[in-house]
Structures are given as structure tokens and as C-alpha cells.
Design a protein around this motif. Structure first.
Motif, PDB file in Angstrom:
ATOM      1  N   ILE A  56      56.500 119.495  60.821  1.00  0.00           N
ATOM      2  CA  ILE A  56      56.099 118.100  60.634  1.00  0.00           C
ATOM      3  C   ILE A  56      56.475 117.637  59.231  1.00  0.00           C
ATOM      4  N   TYR A  57      56.097 118.416  58.239  1.00  0.00           N
ATOM      5  CA  TYR A  57      56.379 118.023  56.857  1.00  0.00           C
ATOM      6  C   TYR A  57      56.503 119.273  56.006  1.00  0.00           C
ATOM      7  N   ARG A  75      54.216 115.355  68.756  1.00  0.00           N
ATOM      8  CA  ARG A  75      54.923 115.975  67.630  1.00  0.00           C
ATOM      9  C   ARG A  75      55.796 114.926  66.924  1.00  0.00           C
ATOM     10  N   GLN A  76      56.549 114.189  67.731  1.00  0.00           N
ATOM     11  CA  GLN A  76      57.421 113.142  67.194  1.00  0.00           C
ATOM     12  C   GLN A  76      56.603 112.103  66.410  1.00  0.00           C
ATOM     13  N   ALA A  77      55.462 111.702  66.987  1.00  0.00           N
ATOM     14  CA  ALA A  77      54.615 110.721  66.320  1.00  0.00           C
ATOM     15  C   ALA A  77      54.115 111.267  64.986  1.00  0.00           C
ATOM     16  N   GLY A  78      53.833 112.559  64.949  1.00  0.00           N
ATOM     17  CA  GLY A  78      53.362 113.183  63.713  1.00  0.00           C
ATOM     18  C   GLY A  78      54.428 113.168  62.638  1.00  0.00           C
ATOM     19  N   ILE A  79      55.669 113.496  63.032  1.00  0.00           N
ATOM     20  CA  ILE A  79      56.779 113.479  62.073  1.00  0.00           C
ATOM     21  C   ILE A  79      56.947 112.065  61.520  1.00  0.00           C
ATOM     22  N   ARG A  80      56.881 111.080  62.415  1.00  0.00           N
ATOM     23  CA  ARG A  80      57.047 109.688  61.981  1.00  0.00           C
ATOM     24  C   ARG A  80      55.963 109.291  61.000  1.00  0.00           C
ATOM     25  N   SER A  81      54.722 109.615  61.355  1.00  0.00           N
ATOM     26  CA  SER A  81      53.612 109.234  60.491  1.00  0.00           C
ATOM     27  C   SER A  81      53.734 109.914  59.128  1.00  0.00           C
ATOM     28  N   ASP A  83      56.476 111.195  57.625  1.00  0.00           N
ATOM     29  CA  ASP A  83      57.620 110.713  56.852  1.00  0.00           C
ATOM     30  C   ASP A  83      57.372 109.304  56.314  1.00  0.00           C
TER      31      ASP A  83
ATOM     32  N   MET B   1      45.482 107.221  58.624  1.00  0.00           N
ATOM     33  CA  MET B   1      46.746 106.547  58.972  1.00  0.00           C
ATOM     34  C   MET B   1      46.967 106.673  60.485  1.00  0.00           C
ATOM     35  N   LEU B   3      48.881 106.821  64.015  1.00  0.00           N
ATOM     36  CA  LEU B   3      50.176 107.358  64.406  1.00  0.00           C
ATOM     37  C   LEU B   3      51.004 106.285  65.097  1.00  0.00           C
ATOM     38  N   PRO B   4      52.257 106.142  64.677  1.00  0.00           N
ATOM     39  CA  PRO B   4      53.094 105.131  65.333  1.00  0.00           C
ATOM     40  C   PRO B   4      53.493 105.576  66.743  1.00  0.00           C
ATOM     41  N   PHE B  16      65.178 107.372  60.906  1.00  0.00           N
ATOM     42  CA  PHE B  16      64.074 106.973  60.038  1.00  0.00           C
ATOM     43  C   PHE B  16      64.192 105.510  59.619  1.00  0.00           C
ATOM     44  N   LEU B  19      63.021 103.472  62.354  1.00  0.00           N
ATOM     45  CA  LEU B  19      61.556 103.485  62.385  1.00  0.00           C
ATOM     46  C   LEU B  19      60.991 102.477  61.384  1.00  0.00           C
ATOM     47  N   LEU B 105      65.886 111.309  53.575  1.00  0.00           N
ATOM     48  CA  LEU B 105      64.838 111.248  54.586  1.00  0.00           C
ATOM     49  C   LEU B 105      65.425 111.113  55.976  1.00  0.00           C
ATOM     50  N   HIS B 109      64.554 113.684  58.742  1.00  0.00           N
ATOM     51  CA  HIS B 109      63.835 113.135  59.889  1.00  0.00           C
ATOM     52  C   HIS B 109      64.562 113.475  61.186  1.00  0.00           C
ATOM     53  N   LYS B 112      64.189 117.279  61.889  1.00  0.00           N
ATOM     54  CA  LYS B 112      62.873 117.671  62.390  1.00  0.00           C
ATOM     55  C   LYS B 112      62.660 117.178  63.812  1.00  0.00           C
TER      56      LYS B 112
END
Lengths: 240, 267
Positions: A56-57, A75-81, A83, B1, B3-4, B16, B19, B105, B109, B112
Motif C-alpha cells: 500500500i505504502y 486494496r486499490q482504494a487503499g493505495i489511492r487513499s 498516495d 480520510m 477511501l476514494p 495517479f 486520480l 508517484l 502508483h 503498486k
């Protein structure tokens, strides 16, 4: 008379929970474990390409059991949040606790408001500078967050697995020792899991920025090597 | 925060910048204001990339200027883009450093999200589209020109990509230099370059190119022995992106200066 019978809120919640639990129990389990060198994530997974574990980070990893498409979206949502947060503020400001809260909110929201709950359980792990700073957040299908110390077990056979693990877990173990413990617990008294049945990842306690690393192929075979074949012996003994 | 989450049709995928645009924070949105800046923004200057036997050497001087004054003596214009590539910028420093941050990034991104890194070609194309999205800013006078180089793990060779402000992407075969001192640096490398050079010789050539550029161009900083500030130099090989330690760069400079003094250089 109404066509729809009355269903009490208690019953509705229970039905949803049963449904989610059944879905999760169908999948295979995984173990998260803090050890001397970092945090070890060990999943039973025959696929080499559809991962249950992910980065994730810098210091944070994700693990999921249950329905693949659902936890992979998480998982994807976690990476987005993560980043987005790191970009908006600073890389140091991204932490597992706030991410776990975000997940709990999202999963809880789906559980209460949507017809079908998510059939997943996830683990958000963060490696600290010291072992005491390692964090494991276990999030259940209904959004419950559990802050676990040392080890965390997810998936169908979790209770038996957790019991096996609690008797053999040694926080001071090195990578090979921790891996042997986790693999023995995952396999149980009757099975010995090999490299082909496992997906292993590591959050290394190091000075590097990105701590996540997969252990696979020859490295995994070597680590599982001779001592691991001896190690499962105490497993059945403690299970008695 | 929170989650998107996105409905399937609007999912930005592993991008990214996509996004950022989805959450209403478009990093390329043209700022308001006049067509020409009424102030002197910071400018980053000369950057060099040279291929050699094991991959690529990248180097950048440390000076940032604002108009005719020196804004910063130890600015870092050369950064790792990811494990096997590096990016350096010339032009408007503020936007350039932001471009680097976004590009880093973007690559991380993607890696990952997808579980694998982009190909070197894919990274170079990504950067081209990001530079093109900066065109509005370039038209207002904030030109940013990156230099991108990396080790292509599939072709097993170092590759260099250059850009123009419109996002044009050009692959260079052996070496390139950009920025205000780029012409002088390029000429120096052109005269000294041979195929399959050794690491030390390539570093010395890159360092010499920056020295010559600083000699001709007021916006390019030379070695500063008093403050101990030397250009940043990095190698990119199959082992990945590695910064060359400052003492080694200082040593290369010392050897260069000895050589030039012996020659009695007065030009």
C-alpha cells in the motif's frame, strides 16, 4: 396483507453476517505476524498471479481473504487513499491507523446500507522502527476493527489457526523461524505446505523507503528448506 | 480520510494524475493571471545524460537562478524516477520539481496497483503526456523540459529520452544535454564520447561537460570547492539508480582540473 413479511433488524443483521461469514469461510486463510526483522505476511494461495497480499505504502501492506474481486478493489482504494494523502501532506503522514479507519468506514457502510455485504476480511499491517511499533489492524466484514498484537489470523479456519499459532508464536524469531511457525500453523497437524501453496510477503524493518518485498521462487524454497521440514514436528505435539 | 471509490465506468485505473483529476485536484489546471509573468521565477539549468557500457550516467549542476541573481546554490535537479530510471529537469524550477514528484508517484502508483513496473518505453511515454499537459503553463512562460534516462531491463541497455515543451518525445542514441548550458555540455560530450566507455571515464566526461557549460553559461553552476557543493551525478544500471557519492565526484573534478592545468588551458 403485505407481500413482504416483517424482518426484525436483529434478524437482518444476523442474516447478513452469516452470509458474509459463509463466503469468507470458503477461502483459504492467511497469517500476519510481527517478528524481529519486520512483519511477515503468509497466505495459502496456489495462484502465482492473483495476489492476496499487496503493497500500500512505504511501511504499509494489505492482506485480504474472501472474494478476490472485492478485496482487490479495497486494496486499490487503499493505495489511492495513501498516495493521495502522501501527495497532499507528506510521506510521513501516511499511517496504517487512519487507513484502517477508512476501510472500517467503507466496509461498515456497505454492511449496513447495501443488500449484499462484502465477503471479505482484511489486514492492514505497518512495520515500525522498533518491533513494539509494529501494527496489525484486522477489519471484519461488518467494519469491526481489531487492533491485534503480534499476530493476526484471517479466513475460514481462523479460530483453530489462531490457537495453533498462539502456542508456537515467538516474537523474537528471525525470518526463517517466523516463516516456519506461520507455515506450520497454516498447514495444521495434517498437512505440510510447500512453496507452491504459499504467497509470502514481508515488510522489512529497514532504512529503505519502500519496505514491502515478496519472497518467492528459490528464496522461498531455501527459506522453507531443511529446518522447516523438521519444524512442523512440534506442531502436532502442541495441537494435542 | 475516506477511501476514494469510483463506479466502474469512471475508474481512473492505475493512473495517479487521473486520480487527482477525478478528485478535483487537476495538477495541470492552468493557473489564472496574465500571459507573461511579471516576476522572475527560479530556473534550473544544465542537465546531461551519457550512455556507457553498463547503462547511463546522468548529471546536473546545482544552480537555480531568478533573473540575474543566484536563487539557490545546491538545488537538486536530478532525481530517481523509480528503481531503474532517473529524471532531471531544466527550466522553471517550481513546476519542474512538481513534475518530478508527480512522475515518481505516477510510476510507483502504477507499480503498486498493477503489481509490475511499467516498461521503460511506457514510462517515457507517460512523461511525454505529462509534459504536454503542461503546455498551457509553457505558453505563459513557465517552460519545463525534462531529461529522462533509464536502464531497459528487457533490452539490457541504457536509453535516453529528451522532450520539448510541447510534449514531443525523442530518443537519443548515445548522449544528450539540455538547459541553458546544454549546447556547450553537448559539444563537450560529443568530442569525448566513445562507445562502451568505462564508468569512471563516463562520470569524468559528464562532469567535464558541466564544467565547460558553467564556463560559458552564467546560469550554470560550476564546482564550488569552498562550500563543498558539486554537481549531482548518478549511474543507472541493471542494479538500479545509484547516486555517485560526493567525494567521488569531487575526486573526478580534481582529476579534471589537474588535467586542464597541465594542458595550460586558457580557453
Amino acid at each position: 396483507m403485505s407481500v413482504f413479511g416483517y424482518v426484525s433488524p436483529e434478524q437482518a443483521q444476523k442474516d447478513k453476517a452469516d452470509f458474509a461469514r459463509k463466503g469468507i469461510a470458503r477461502g483459504r486463510s492467511l497469517v500476519g505476524m510481527s517478528f524481529m526483522g519486520g512483519v511477515l505476511l503468509c497466505a495459502e494461495n496456489k495462484s502465482r498471479n492473483l495476489h492476496k497480499l499487496g503493497e500500500i505504502y512505504d511501511h504499509i501492506a494489505f492482506a485480504g481473504v474472501g472474494k478476490y474481486n472485492e478485496f482487490d478493489q479495497l486494496r486499490q482504494a487503499g493505495i489511492r487513499s495513501a498516495d493521495l494523502k502522501g501527495y497532499s501532506y507528506s510521506r510521513e503522514d501516511v499511517d496504517a491507523r487512519s487507513l484502517a479507519n477508512g476501510y472500517a468506514q467503507l466496509i461498515g457502510q456497505v454492511f449496513t446500507h447495501e443488500m449484499k455485504p462484502l465477503e471479505v476480511e482484511i489486514l492492514v499491517a505497518e512495520v515500525g522502527a522498533e518491533q513494539a511499533d509494529d501494527q496489525l489492524f484486522h477489519i471484519l466484514y461488518d467494519g469491526t476493527v481489531v487492533d491485534e498484537g503480534g499476530t493476526s489470523v484471517l479466513g475460514g479456519d481462523a479460530d483453530a489457526l489462531a490457537e495453533r499459532l498462539s502456542s508456537t508464536y515467538d516474537p523474537a524469531a528471525d525470518l526463517q523461524g517466523a516463516l516456519a511457525t506461520a507455515v506450520a500453523a497454516l498447514g495444521g497437524p495434517d498437512r505440510t505446505l510447500g512453496a507452491a501453496d504459499l504467497e509470502i510477503a514481508l515488510l522489512e524493518r529497514s532504512t529503505r523507503r519502500r519496505c514491502f518485498r515478496r519472497i518467492r521462487d528459490q528464496e522461498l524454497i531455501d527459506l522453507l528448506g531443511a529446518p522447516a521440514l523438521v519444524d512442523p514436528e512440534p506442531g502436532p505435539a502442541t495441537a494435542q | 480520510m475516506t477511501l476514494p471509490r469510483f463506479p466502474p465506468g469512471q475508474d481512473p485505473g492505475p493512473s495517479f494524475t487521473g486520480l487527482l483529476q477525478h478528485v478535483g485536484r487537476d495538477p495541470f489546471a492552468p493557473p489564472g493571471g496574465g500571459s507573461q509573468p511579471g516576476f522572475a521565477d527560479r530556473h534550473a539549468t544544465t542537465i546531461v545524460a551519457v550512455t556507457y557500457s553498463d547503462g547511463v550516467v546522468m548529471a546536473a549542476d546545482r544552480r537555480a537562478t531568478a533573473g540575474s541573481s543566484i536563487a539557490q546554490r545546491d538545488v537538486q535537479k536530478l532525481h530517481p524516477a523509480d528503481r531503474h530510471s532517473g529524471i532531471a529537469i531544466a527550466g522553471s524550477a517550481g513546476f519542474g520539481l512538481e513534475l518530478i514528484r508527480l512522475f515518481q508517484l505516477q510510476l510507483e502508483h502504477y507499480e503498486k496497483s498493477e503489481g509490475v513496473a511499467l516498461s521503460l518505453e511506457g514510462k517515457a511515454n507517460q512523461l511525454a503526456s505529462m509534459v504536454r499537459q503542461h503546455l498551457g503553463l509553457a505558453m505563459q512562460g513557465f517552460v519545463v523540459v525534462p531529461l529522462f534516462a533509464g536502464y531497459d531491463v528487457r533490452r539490457r541497455a541504457g536509453r535516453i529520452f529528451t522532450y520539448d515543451p510541447t510534449g514531443g518525445r525523442y530518443e537519443e542514441t548515445d548522449f544528450h544535454a539540455d538547459g541553458s548550458g546544454g549546447r556547450d555540455a553537448r559539444t563537450t560530450v560529443k568530442l569525448g564520447w566513445t562507445p562502451s566507455m568505462a564508468r569512471e571515464d563516463t562520470i569524468e566526461l559528464a562532469v567535464q561537460a558541466l564544467y565547460e557549460a558553467a564556463d560559458e553559461d552564467s546560469a550554470t553552476g560550476g564546482p564550488d570547492a569552498v562550500r563543498g557543493i558539486y554537481p549531482t551525478v548518478a549511474t543507472i544500471t541493471t542494479e538500479g539508480f545509484t547516486m555517485v557519492e560526493e567525494p567521488e565526484v569531487a575526486e573526478r573534478f580534481a582529476s579534471l582540473i589537474t588535467r586542464m592545468t597541465e594542458r595550460g588551458a586558457r580557453r
